[in-house]
Design an enzyme around this catalytic site. Structure first.
Site, PDB file in Angstrom:
ATOM      1  N   HIS A  43       0.641  -1.303   0.120  1.00  0.00           N
ATOM      2  CA  HIS A  43       0.098   0.118   0.040  1.00  0.00           C
ATOM      3  C   HIS A  43       0.861   1.438  -0.098  1.00  0.00           C
ATOM      4  O   HIS A  43       2.039   1.264   0.672  1.00  0.00           O
ATOM      5  CB  HIS A  43      -0.925  -0.007   1.197  1.00  0.00           C
ATOM      6  CG  HIS A  43      -1.682   0.963   1.392  1.00  0.00           C
ATOM      7  ND1 HIS A  43      -1.822   1.916   2.567  1.00  0.00           N
ATOM      8  CD2 HIS A  43      -2.858   1.816   0.629  1.00  0.00           C
ATOM      9  CE1 HIS A  43      -2.637   2.962   2.455  1.00  0.00           C
ATOM     10  NE2 HIS A  43      -3.093   2.857   1.329  1.00  0.00           N
TER      11      HIS A  43
ATOM     12  N   HIS B 241       0.466  10.742  -1.903  1.00  0.00           N
ATOM     13  CA  HIS B 241      -0.887  10.705  -0.988  1.00  0.00           C
ATOM     14  C   HIS B 241      -1.147  11.853  -0.185  1.00  0.00           C
ATOM     15  O   HIS B 241      -2.342  12.366  -0.499  1.00  0.00           O
ATOM     16  CB  HIS B 241      -0.614   9.689  -0.265  1.00  0.00           C
ATOM     17  CG  HIS B 241      -1.960   9.153   0.507  1.00  0.00           C
ATOM     18  ND1 HIS B 241      -2.578   9.919   1.312  1.00  0.00           N
ATOM     19  CD2 HIS B 241      -2.948   8.077   0.320  1.00  0.00           C
ATOM     20  CE1 HIS B 241      -3.739   9.335   1.597  1.00  0.00           C
ATOM     21  NE2 HIS B 241      -4.017   8.123   1.017  1.00  0.00           N
TER      22      HIS B 241
END
Length: 273
Positions: A5, A41
């Site tokens: 991830h 992110h």
């Protein structure tokens, strides 16, 4: 598929694969003109992770290409699938198609090396908003126009907004997609989420007439959650700790039931028990 991830810096590709991941997820942010700009992110992100690692998108693609091209000094043969988590929330709905076009051109040039011995990993375009389904057509049309329709064999799709399964099916219909569909379900590791929708997605996958080929659950960091996900019949688990998932897969209850996918396992073909 053990899916690492938030792999947004090039050095993290090796880090996650060496821990046992055969797949990674990478965030893609866009500029105001719908150009893919950074693998980034930002805050907030999963508990226990640094949210701020980044590369220029094209640089990341080149790093990814070396990691997935046989013969390259950086080649990682286990890395076979990459999920691009497309952060299209910053775009207007009417920019989705443009984002798809630009994404296709970037991938073609920097990852697929214009079709000349580029990276071999399968790619999943993960879109957070059903209204952004035109991104898919923008992407597929561009690859065809650029003379590389064969690369679409390497591309699949995911709507990641946890929408009702029926609504997701409608969005794919509008986008003209049948096949190559991964269905994600999940929530940040800071919160708990049950498996109700995962089970619904698995039932759709196994029904013989559903739209889903593969189901993955995110973000799974604990052994107990991993077992629950495997018991529910998922094809992939996205995790911050690939070694935890690998450990659970080696437990007596699972080691004869599940194995790590290899390049020969098509990510688009629904697994028949």
């Amino acid at each position: 598929w053990i899916m690492g991830h938030m792999v947004n810096a090039i050095y993290q590709i090796d880090e996650f694969v060496n821990l046992g991941a055969n797949s990674i997820e990478t965030d893609v942010s866009f500029d105001d003109n719908a150009n893919p700009e950074y693998t980034y992110h930002g805050i907030p992100c999963d508990c226990g992770r640094s949210c701020l690692k980044w590369e220029n998108y094209n640089d990341f693609l080149k790093g990814l290409r070396s990691a997935t091209t046989p013969g390259s000094s950086k080649y990682q043969s286990k890395l076979i699938l990459v999920v691009f988590d497309l952060k299209t929330g910053s775009l207007y709905d009417n920019q989705a198609s443009e984002a798809g076009k630009k994404l296709a051109k970037n991938l073609l040039k920097h990852y697929w090396n214009n079709g000349n011995n580029g990276g071999r990993a399968y790619i999943v375009l993960s879109i957070p908003d059903l209204n952004h389904y035109p991104l898919i057509k923008g992407f597929t049309d561009t690859l065809k126009q650029e003379g590389h329709p064969e690369l679409l064999e390497k591309v699949g799709y995911d709507f990641s907004g946890n929408d009702a399964v029926g609504d997701v099916a409608k969005a794919y219909k509008k986008a003209g997609v049948s096949g190559h569909v991964w269905q994600s379900d999940g929530i940040t590791n800071c919160l708990l989420r049950g498996l109700t929708r995962v089970k619904e997605a698995v039932a759709n996958r196994d029904s013989g007439n559903g739209y889903i080929n593969k189901v993955y659950y995110w973000t799974v960091d604990k052994r107990a959650t991993t077992r629950d996900a495997l018991d529910a019949g998922v094809d992939g688990v996205m995790t911050n700790y690939p070694d935890v998932i690998a450990d659970v897969m080696n437990e007596a209850a699972y080691k004869n039931k599940v194995r790590l996918a290899t390049y020969e396992d098509s990510p688009w073909v629904t697994f028949k028990k």
